[in-house]
Design an enzyme around this catalytic site. Structure first.
Site, PDB file in Angstrom:
ATOM      1  N   ARG A  51       0.633  -1.236  -0.112  1.00 23.82           N
ATOM      2  CA  ARG A  51      -0.021   0.051   0.026  1.00 23.82           C
ATOM      3  C   ARG A  51       0.965   1.325   0.033  1.00 23.82           C
ATOM      4  O   ARG A  51       0.481   2.166  -0.482  1.00 23.82           O
ATOM      5  CB  ARG A  51      -0.892  -0.090   1.295  1.00 23.82           C
ATOM      6  N   TYR A 103     -16.395  16.758 -15.809  1.00 26.41           N
ATOM      7  CA  TYR A 103     -16.645  15.787 -15.718  1.00 26.41           C
ATOM      8  C   TYR A 103     -17.885  15.149 -14.903  1.00 26.41           C
ATOM      9  O   TYR A 103     -17.754  15.547 -13.563  1.00 26.41           O
ATOM     10  CB  TYR A 103     -15.347  14.855 -15.400  1.00 26.41           C
ATOM     11  N   ASP A 175      -7.399  18.597 -14.328  1.00 21.57           N
ATOM     12  CA  ASP A 175      -7.811  17.460 -15.016  1.00 21.57           C
ATOM     13  C   ASP A 175      -7.437  17.481 -16.672  1.00 21.57           C
ATOM     14  O   ASP A 175      -7.963  18.030 -17.339  1.00 21.57           O
ATOM     15  CB  ASP A 175      -9.220  17.117 -14.616  1.00 21.57           C
ATOM     16  N   LYS A 200      -7.841   6.334 -19.436  1.00 20.88           N
ATOM     17  CA  LYS A 200      -8.146   6.926 -20.875  1.00 20.88           C
ATOM     18  C   LYS A 200      -7.063   7.002 -21.783  1.00 20.88           C
ATOM     19  O   LYS A 200      -6.461   5.862 -21.991  1.00 20.88           O
ATOM     20  CB  LYS A 200      -9.043   8.250 -20.708  1.00 20.88           C
TER      21      LYS A 200
HETATM   22  C1  LIG Z   1     -13.104   9.359 -16.877  1.00 20.81           C
HETATM   23  C2  LIG Z   1     -12.503  10.634 -16.387  1.00 20.81           C
HETATM   24  C3  LIG Z   1     -12.678  10.755 -15.114  1.00 20.81           C
HETATM   25  C4  LIG Z   1     -12.660   9.723 -13.985  1.00 20.81           C
HETATM   26  O1  LIG Z   1     -11.802   8.542 -14.020  1.00 20.81           O
HETATM   27  P1  LIG Z   1     -12.093   7.164 -13.541  1.00 20.81           P
HETATM   28  O2  LIG Z   1     -10.626   6.305 -14.086  1.00 20.81           O
HETATM   29  O3  LIG Z   1     -13.254   6.667 -14.508  1.00 20.81           O
HETATM   30  O4  LIG Z   1     -12.286   7.009 -12.244  1.00 20.81           O
HETATM   31  C5  LIG Z   1     -12.350  12.246 -14.611  1.00 20.81           C
HETATM   32  N1  LIG Z   1     -12.226  12.943 -15.399  1.00 20.81           N
HETATM   33  C6  LIG Z   1     -12.371  12.910 -16.750  1.00 20.81           C
HETATM   34  C7  LIG Z   1     -12.144  14.105 -17.580  1.00 20.81           C
HETATM   35  C8  LIG Z   1     -12.668  11.744 -17.147  1.00 20.81           C
HETATM   36  O5  LIG Z   1     -12.622  11.827 -18.640  1.00 20.81           O
END
Ligand SMILES: *Cc1c(COP(=O)(O)O)cnc(C)c1O
Length: 385
Positions: A51, A103, A175, A200
């Site tokens: 962890r 998001y 983000d 992604k």
């Molecule tokens: C998918 C996404 C998230 C969240 O990520 P997860 O891996 O699904 O928890 C946050 N911000 C954006 C812009 C995203 O496309």
């Protein structure tokens, strides 16, 4: 040479990844272990419990930190777990100025969990940095933004916003999921924290859920590391290995994504059934100049609405593509369609969605790296009615 100063493609393949010190294995092994032997109490090699530290995760964290021109990287079990770790450094009474075109899952986390814990959020249109300042006060600790935004592909000026953050001694978190480090590096533009849904583009193959944070400041890094290991939302070593593999082709995948994205965006813009196309590469996009300044290219995320704004037509298109697949998520090698109003953004109240332009007919595309002629032909046949 120091890999940290290398160009992007070299960093994608080499940064953070050293041959295994135990065996010389070129590829970082999957250290599928929860714990590590100690020769006497405290006699260990820097790894005590997975962890807190794991060599496979550490290689990935160093790789992502290098791609974002940061110093410290932290990986989490999902993108939302990474955002949650940022929220954990706030205290009740603190305020956050967040972008409004956000998001859906981030909005849900802020509005349904952290609001009740005493954190106040202001959701603000950040297409102009001037909109932010009126919402900053002595309690403001964080500005949270995305660019390009999801799903309207609005562009916010990271450098302009970072100047406001610095002036008021507020941290700026970006983000950077939609751009990926290939297109944009917020730390170079003044951001304090970069967040990724690694799920992604970084993972890139739609086979892992993961998140990451990157920062430069050592004190901030201590706080984020504390949130990572005290809460424990860490990814397993197998997933870290898959993402390490994915990152080795990030530059190639992104290059093709951008090429295909440009062709599809132009195709849609000329299509008689299409009303508006949202893509930052168009010269008539309201913040095209800023996109050009802060991004290396314009990516493969495109949204479009239909003439007549008729959901029946939308449903018909979404049900009849053969190469594009209807699914949540984005950033994989395969092309996906999405209906924000009922899928990714269903958790945002309808009146908020209407204000943002997320209409019933809006379709979001994640353009993948297939042959672009096939992608075009697929949309053509799906829209031929
Ligand atoms: C998918 C996404 C998230 C969240 O990520 P997860 O891996 O699904 O928890 C946050 N911000 C954006 C812009 C995203 O496309």
């Amino acid at each position: 040479m120091d890999i940290k100063n290398a160009k992007f493609a070299t960093k994608a393949i080499h940064a953070g990844v050293e041959p295994d010190s135990a065996t010389g294995a070129i590829m970082t092994p999957i250290y599928q272990t929860s714990t590590y032997v100690q020769t006497h109490p405290g006699g260990h090699k820097g790894f005590e419990y997975s962890r807190s530290q794991n060599p496979t995760r550490e290689a990935l964290e160093n790789s992502i930190a290098a791609l974002e021109n940061g110093k410290h990287g932290f990986c989490f079990g999902s993108g939302l777990a990474a955002i949650d770790a940022v929220m954990k450094i706030l205290k009740p009474g603190d305020e956050v100025v967040s972008i409004n075109d956000l998001y859906g899952g981030s909005f849900r986390l802020f509005d349904k969990i952290y609001k009740d814990m005493g954190i106040k959020f202001h959701f603000v249109d950040m297409s102009s940095p001037d909109n932010i300042e009126p919402f900053i006060n002595a309690n403001t600790k964080l500005i949270w933004m995305e660019s390009p935004t999801n799903p309207m592909m609005s562009i916010a000026d990271i450098e302009g916003i970072s100047k406001i953050a610095k002036k008021h001694n507020v941290r700026l978190a970006v983000d950077n999921t939609f751009a990926s480090p290939y297109l944009q590096n917020p730390i170079d533009l003044g951001a304090d924290i970069v967040m990724h849904s690694v799920t992604k583009y970084l993972g890139g193959h739609s086979d892992v859920i993961m998140g990451a944070l990157v920062c430069v400041d050592d004190e901030l890094a201590d706080q984020l590391y504390f949130a990572q290991y005290a809460v424990g939302a860490v990814p397993g070593p197998q997933d870290c290995f898959l993402v390490l593999r994915g990152i080795k082709t990030l530059h190639l995948r992104m290059q093709r994504t951008c090429e295909n994205g440009a062709v599809i965006a132009k195709f849609l813009k000329e299509h008689p059934k299409v009303d508006k196309v949202y893509w930052p590469g168009f010269e008539d996009h309201p913040n095209h100049a800023i996109a050009k300044k802060q991004m290396r290219d314009f990516g493969g995320m495109i949204s479009f609405s239909l003439v007549g704004n008729n959901y029946k037509d939308t449903e018909r298109i979404l049900s009849s593509t053969k190469v594009f697949t209807l699914a949540e998520s984005l950033g994989g090698v395969e092309s996906l369609t999405n209906h924000p109003a009922s899928m990714t953004h269903a958790s945002i109240p309808k009146e908020e969605r209407d204000k943002l332009g997320i209409s019933e007919s809006l379709i979001r595309l994640s353009v993948g790296i297939e042959d672009v002629e096939d992608l075009k032909a697929d949309l053509e046949q799906a829209m031929n009615f």
